[in-house]
Design an enzyme around this catalytic site. Structure first.
Site, PDB file in Angstrom:
ATOM      1  N   LYS A   1     -38.908   8.996 -22.280  1.00  0.00           N
ATOM      2  CA  LYS A   1     -39.959   8.887 -21.259  1.00  0.00           C
ATOM      3  C   LYS A   1     -39.503   9.357 -19.883  1.00  0.00           C
ATOM      4  O   LYS A   1     -40.240  10.043 -19.180  1.00  0.00           O
ATOM      5  CB  LYS A   1     -40.430   7.431 -21.122  1.00  0.00           C
ATOM      6  CG  LYS A   1     -41.050   6.816 -22.337  1.00  0.00           C
ATOM      7  CD  LYS A   1     -41.591   5.429 -22.037  1.00  0.00           C
ATOM      8  CE  LYS A   1     -40.559   4.468 -21.449  1.00  0.00           C
ATOM      9  NZ  LYS A   1     -39.381   4.250 -22.311  1.00  0.00           N
ATOM     10  N   SER A   2     -38.295   8.963 -19.497  1.00  0.00           N
ATOM     11  CA  SER A   2     -37.825   9.288 -18.150  1.00  0.00           C
ATOM     12  C   SER A   2     -37.643  10.791 -17.974  1.00  0.00           C
ATOM     13  O   SER A   2     -38.009  11.359 -16.938  1.00  0.00           O
ATOM     14  CB  SER A   2     -36.507   8.564 -17.851  1.00  0.00           C
ATOM     15  OG  SER A   2     -36.681   7.170 -17.883  1.00  0.00           O
TER      16      SER A   2
ATOM     17  N   LYS B   1     -41.870   3.798 -11.595  1.00  0.00           N
ATOM     18  CA  LYS B   1     -41.385   3.062 -12.761  1.00  0.00           C
ATOM     19  C   LYS B   1     -42.027   1.686 -12.744  1.00  0.00           C
ATOM     20  O   LYS B   1     -41.930   0.967 -11.746  1.00  0.00           O
ATOM     21  CB  LYS B   1     -39.861   2.947 -12.723  1.00  0.00           C
ATOM     22  CG  LYS B   1     -39.247   2.178 -13.888  1.00  0.00           C
ATOM     23  CD  LYS B   1     -39.332   2.943 -15.191  1.00  0.00           C
ATOM     24  CE  LYS B   1     -38.628   2.172 -16.326  1.00  0.00           C
ATOM     25  NZ  LYS B   1     -38.717   2.849 -17.612  1.00  0.00           N
TER      26      LYS B   1
END
EC number: 6.3.3.3
Length: 216
Positions: A17-18, A39
């Site tokens: 995801k990051s 985030k």
């Protein structure tokens, strides 16, 4: 991408995801779109800035922002690497107040054209004893960018995630296929082929994008 906020979720923990969030933001910035990333909550960190936010900035090729340093891009940090509800308890902090997340999102959207809000883990990760991540997404009415992988079992996880989102009426405009998390070359290619034809039949409005094709 036409919405002001997108939620980036994975089919599982460590789906990428990051990296996907950073790459998508980088692409938007290159196209002249004022992009920011947020985030939702970061666990397993003791630094003042969430490590996933640091990853986003490194991929984007820009330094940490004032909003990163003052905590706006990740207002909830916990030290133990576990689900958010457990991390808050272990740090002897109050249960997670999702208003902190939504308030931060509102402030950040005023500064950009498109905000990418990265979750923690998958859709069913508990934020509190009685609230899941997907509950928050549904309440906020945020479309989801779903990050899938190429490893064995990802078809099952991807379809379960898509089905859960459909049942909640949550749009999935983009499925990012992370072919870099893989177990077998043949499985990687077959998973991509199968997901592509499945989306064309059942989710025609969802675009399938290979993660490597995002890299500029």
């Amino acid at each position: 991408m036409t919405e002001s906020v997108y939620f980036v979720s994975g089919i599982d923990t460590d789906a990428g995801k990051s990296v996907a969030t950073g790459l998508l933001s980088k692409q938007l910035l290159s196209e002249g779109v004022r992009s920011l990333t947020q985030k939702m909550v970061q666990t397993g960190v003791t630094a003042p800035v969430a490590e996933d936010i640091v990853t986003h900035r490194r991929i984007e090729g820009r330094p940490l922002l004032d909003e990163d340093r003052n905590g706006s891009t990740c207002p909830l940090l916990f030290s133990y690497p576990c689900s958010p509800h457990m991390a808050a308890s272990r740090d002897r902090k109050p249960p997670i107040d999702t208003a902190l997340i939504s308030d931060a999102t509102a402030k950040l959207t005023a500064l950009c054209d498109c905000l990418l809000l990265e979750g923690a883990g998958g859709l069913m990760v508990p934020l509190t004893e009685d609230r899941l991540t997907i509950d928050y997404i549904e309440e906020q009415k945020i479309p989801v960018i779903l990050v899938s992988t190429a490893k064995l079992g990802s078809i099952n996880h991807t379809l379960l995630s898509l089905d859960a989102l459909r049942q909640r009426g949550i749009a999935v405009p983009l499925l990012v296929y992370n072919r870099h998390i893989a177990t077998d070359c043949e499985i990687t290619e077959e998973t991509l082929r199968w997901l592509s034809q499945y989306l064309s039949r059942h989710y025609p409005d969802t675009i399938l994008l290979e993660m490597e094709s995002i890299v500029l």
